[in-house]
Design a protein around this motif. Structure first.
Motif, PDB file in Angstrom:
ATOM      1  N   GLU A 178      13.432   6.985  -7.069  1.00 33.73           N
ATOM      2  CA  GLU A 178      14.462   8.014  -7.185  1.00 33.73           C
ATOM      3  C   GLU A 178      14.026   9.181  -6.314  1.00 33.73           C
ATOM      4  O   GLU A 178      12.924   9.707  -6.471  1.00 33.73           O
ATOM      5  N   ARG A 179      14.890   9.587  -5.394  1.00 40.83           N
ATOM      6  CA  ARG A 179      14.547  10.624  -4.424  1.00 40.83           C
ATOM      7  C   ARG A 179      15.206  11.942  -4.817  1.00 40.83           C
ATOM      8  O   ARG A 179      16.396  11.982  -5.096  1.00 40.83           O
ATOM      9  N   SER A 180      14.418  13.001  -4.844  1.00 40.67           N
ATOM     10  CA  SER A 180      14.938  14.322  -5.194  1.00 40.67           C
ATOM     11  C   SER A 180      14.146  15.379  -4.449  1.00 40.67           C
ATOM     12  O   SER A 180      13.185  15.077  -3.737  1.00 40.67           O
ATOM     13  N   ARG A 181      14.542  16.633  -4.614  1.00 43.22           N
ATOM     14  CA  ARG A 181      13.808  17.723  -3.970  1.00 43.22           C
ATOM     15  C   ARG A 181      12.385  17.832  -4.504  1.00 43.22           C
ATOM     16  O   ARG A 181      11.505  18.359  -3.851  1.00 43.22           O
ATOM     17  N   GLN A 182      12.182  17.347  -5.739  1.00 46.01           N
ATOM     18  CA  GLN A 182      10.856  17.416  -6.342  1.00 46.01           C
ATOM     19  C   GLN A 182       9.924  16.313  -5.841  1.00 46.01           C
ATOM     20  O   GLN A 182       8.722  16.355  -6.094  1.00 46.01           O
ATOM     21  N   GLY A 183      10.496  15.305  -5.159  1.00 44.34           N
ATOM     22  CA  GLY A 183       9.656  14.242  -4.633  1.00 44.34           C
ATOM     23  C   GLY A 183      10.202  12.860  -4.946  1.00 44.34           C
ATOM     24  O   GLY A 183      11.396  12.682  -5.236  1.00 44.34           O
ATOM     25  N   MET A 184       9.325  11.877  -4.910  1.00 46.91           N
ATOM     26  CA  MET A 184       9.674  10.475  -5.098  1.00 46.91           C
ATOM     27  C   MET A 184       9.135  10.004  -6.442  1.00 46.91           C
ATOM     28  O   MET A 184       7.940  10.139  -6.738  1.00 46.91           O
ATOM     29  N   LEU A 222       0.829  -1.201   0.000  1.00 49.33           N
ATOM     30  CA  LEU A 222       0.000   0.000   0.000  1.00 49.33           C
ATOM     31  C   LEU A 222       0.865   1.253   0.000  1.00 49.33           C
ATOM     32  O   LEU A 222       0.583   2.229  -0.708  1.00 49.33           O
ATOM     33  N   ALA A 223       1.928   1.221   0.776  1.00 45.99           N
ATOM     34  CA  ALA A 223       2.834   2.374   0.814  1.00 45.99           C
ATOM     35  C   ALA A 223       3.507   2.581  -0.536  1.00 45.99           C
ATOM     36  O   ALA A 223       3.609   3.714  -1.028  1.00 45.99           O
ATOM     37  N   LEU A 224       3.957   1.506  -1.156  1.00 40.55           N
ATOM     38  CA  LEU A 224       4.611   1.590  -2.465  1.00 40.55           C
ATOM     39  C   LEU A 224       3.686   2.231  -3.494  1.00 40.55           C
ATOM     40  O   LEU A 224       4.067   3.178  -4.203  1.00 40.55           O
ATOM     41  N   VAL A 225       2.465   1.730  -3.593  1.00 34.13           N
ATOM     42  CA  VAL A 225       1.523   2.238  -4.589  1.00 34.13           C
ATOM     43  C   VAL A 225       1.141   3.681  -4.302  1.00 34.13           C
ATOM     44  O   VAL A 225       1.091   4.520  -5.212  1.00 34.13           O
ATOM     45  N   THR A 226       0.905   3.994  -3.038  1.00 34.14           N
ATOM     46  CA  THR A 226       0.445   5.342  -2.696  1.00 34.14           C
ATOM     47  C   THR A 226       1.547   6.374  -2.884  1.00 34.14           C
ATOM     48  O   THR A 226       1.300   7.473  -3.403  1.00 34.14           O
ATOM     49  N   VAL A 227       2.759   6.049  -2.497  1.00 34.98           N
ATOM     50  CA  VAL A 227       3.873   6.984  -2.736  1.00 34.98           C
ATOM     51  C   VAL A 227       4.123   7.130  -4.235  1.00 34.98           C
ATOM     52  O   VAL A 227       4.375   8.235  -4.734  1.00 34.98           O
ATOM     53  N   GLY A 228       4.022   6.022  -4.965  1.00 36.28           N
ATOM     54  CA  GLY A 228       4.199   6.099  -6.413  1.00 36.28           C
ATOM     55  C   GLY A 228       3.154   6.991  -7.070  1.00 36.28           C
ATOM     56  O   GLY A 228       3.448   7.743  -7.999  1.00 36.28           O
ATOM     57  N   ASP A 229       1.912   6.928  -6.577  1.00 35.78           N
ATOM     58  CA  ASP A 229       0.837   7.731  -7.160  1.00 35.78           C
ATOM     59  C   ASP A 229       0.945   9.202  -6.780  1.00 35.78           C
ATOM     60  O   ASP A 229       0.628  10.085  -7.590  1.00 35.78           O
ATOM     61  N   THR A 230       1.357   9.478  -5.557  1.00 28.16           N
ATOM     62  CA  THR A 230       1.385  10.864  -5.073  1.00 28.16           C
ATOM     63  C   THR A 230       2.733  11.540  -5.261  1.00 28.16           C
ATOM     64  O   THR A 230       2.812  12.768  -5.307  1.00 28.16           O
ATOM     65  N   GLY A 231       3.811  10.732  -5.359  1.00 31.34           N
ATOM     66  CA  GLY A 231       5.145  11.303  -5.482  1.00 31.34           C
ATOM     67  C   GLY A 231       5.667  11.893  -4.190  1.00 31.34           C
ATOM     68  O   GLY A 231       6.646  12.652  -4.196  1.00 31.34           O
ATOM     69  N   SER A 232       5.035  11.545  -3.068  1.00 28.47           N
ATOM     70  CA  SER A 232       5.406  12.173  -1.797  1.00 28.47           C
ATOM     71  C   SER A 232       5.115  11.241  -0.639  1.00 28.47           C
ATOM     72  O   SER A 232       4.012  10.694  -0.522  1.00 28.47           O
ATOM     73  N   VAL A 233       6.107  11.084   0.256  1.00 30.62           N
ATOM     74  CA  VAL A 233       5.902  10.286   1.460  1.00 30.62           C
ATOM     75  C   VAL A 233       4.907  10.968   2.375  1.00 30.62           C
ATOM     76  O   VAL A 233       4.055  10.328   3.000  1.00 30.62           O
ATOM     77  N   THR A 234       4.995  12.306   2.457  1.00 27.19           N
ATOM     78  CA  THR A 234       4.096  13.054   3.332  1.00 27.19           C
ATOM     79  C   THR A 234       2.642  12.888   2.900  1.00 27.19           C
ATOM     80  O   THR A 234       1.751  12.613   3.711  1.00 27.19           O
TER      81      THR A 234
END
Length: 310
Positions: free
Chosen positions: A49-55, A7-19
């Protein structure tokens, strides 16, 4: 792998943000980061890939996220099917609709399923026939409308209707009662689907048979773009009647069937042969047949006739 990690993988992938993912999942941000790190440790490759723009998902992350979405969907379906309900069929059904049929089919289909089978969670995806066929093969949709497709070892096909394609003209065009020939159509600049598109193949075959030489001003993979360009007078187009019926009735476009030669397509309902078809999918397929036939019989689907199996 644990469910919360997927769930975390899919949700971070969809939103581009851990927060943002943590907010949607109702957990603290460090927990989401921990789930992602645990997954990366297990599979042995970076998933983001982690950057200032997100995940952003890596190629490996894209593969795992796609499989995770399917696994989560299957779990949702299982929960829906086994939930007690003595009166209604329950479950999740994902239906693929041809982009050109959405305006006619989506609303009456959803209404009919909601009225007859309120326990079904209906999900509709729309695209061109080639994409829908791939989604059907991949299991992303449970069933789909396709056209000019026969049954194969992997899919079972039920013919629904045969539909003429129309020449579509700007709203100020004077069209008489006579049928539109390809010569008449090709007097105008054309906006057509891109080469290789299923509809474009039908159009090219008809143009070849008519020995017509069109001037193509634009090619696009978007039916709304085709209709918009025609509406503002850029040129004419050739589209399925289902996709333009409302526009023609409202006066936003003009149009009618083409002859010499006529051009048509057969729309079918396709379901995968492999595996058990859940009750929710069975009743949804029945409802699609009922709805499309009713649209033909009451004249809502112009120039269409009910197709005969075989």
């Amino acid at each position: 792998m644990e469910l919360k990690q997927l769930l975390a993988l899919v949700t971070v992938g969809d939103t581009g943000s851990v927060t943002k993912a943590a907010r949607l999942l109702h957990v603290v941000q460090p927990a989401v980061s921990r789930y992602i790190r645990a997954l990366e440790d297990e599979v042995g490759v970076p998933l983001f890939e982690r950057s200032r723009q997100g995940m952003t998902l890596t190629p490996a992350g894209e593969v795992l996220a796609e499989r995770a979405r399917r696994a989560l969907l299957e779990l949702d379906r299982a929960r829906a099917e086994i939930r007690p309900d003595r009166e209604h069929v329950r479950g999740i059904v994902t239906i693929g609709l041809l982009e050109s049929t959405v305006e006619l089919v989506a609303a009456p289909l959803v209404e009919a399923l909601g009225r007859r089978h309120p326990g079904i969670d209906v999900r509709i995806l729309s695209a061109f026939s080639g994409h829908l066929r791939q989604w059907l093969d991949d299991g992303a949709v449970d069933m789909s409308l396709l056209y000019n497709v026969n049954s194969t070892p992997s899919i079972a096909v039920t013919p629904l209707l045969r539909e003429a394609l129309w020449a579509i003209a700007p709203p100020d065009t004077e069209l008489g009662r006579e049928a539109l020939t390809w010569d008449r159509v090709c007097e105008n600049r054309l906006i057509l689907p891109v080469a290789g598109h299923g509809l474009r193949t039908l159009v090219d075959e008809a143009l070849g048979a008519a020995a017509a030489a069109p001037t193509i001003v634009c090619q696009t993979n978007s039916m709304p773009v085709q209709k918009r360009l025609v509406a503002v007078g850029t040129g004419w187009s050739v589209l399925p009647a289902a996709g333009v019926a409302e526009d023609v009735a409202a006066g936003r476009l003009r149009g009618g069937p083409i002859v010499d030669p006529a051009i048509s397509r057969t729309i079918v309902l396709a379901l995968p042969r492999a595996g058990r078809i859940p009750p929710a999918a069975e009743v949804s397929a029945t409802e699609i047949v009922r709805v499309t036939h009713r649209l033909v019989e009451d004249g809502t689907w112009p120039t269409a006739s009910v197709a005969q199996a075989g």
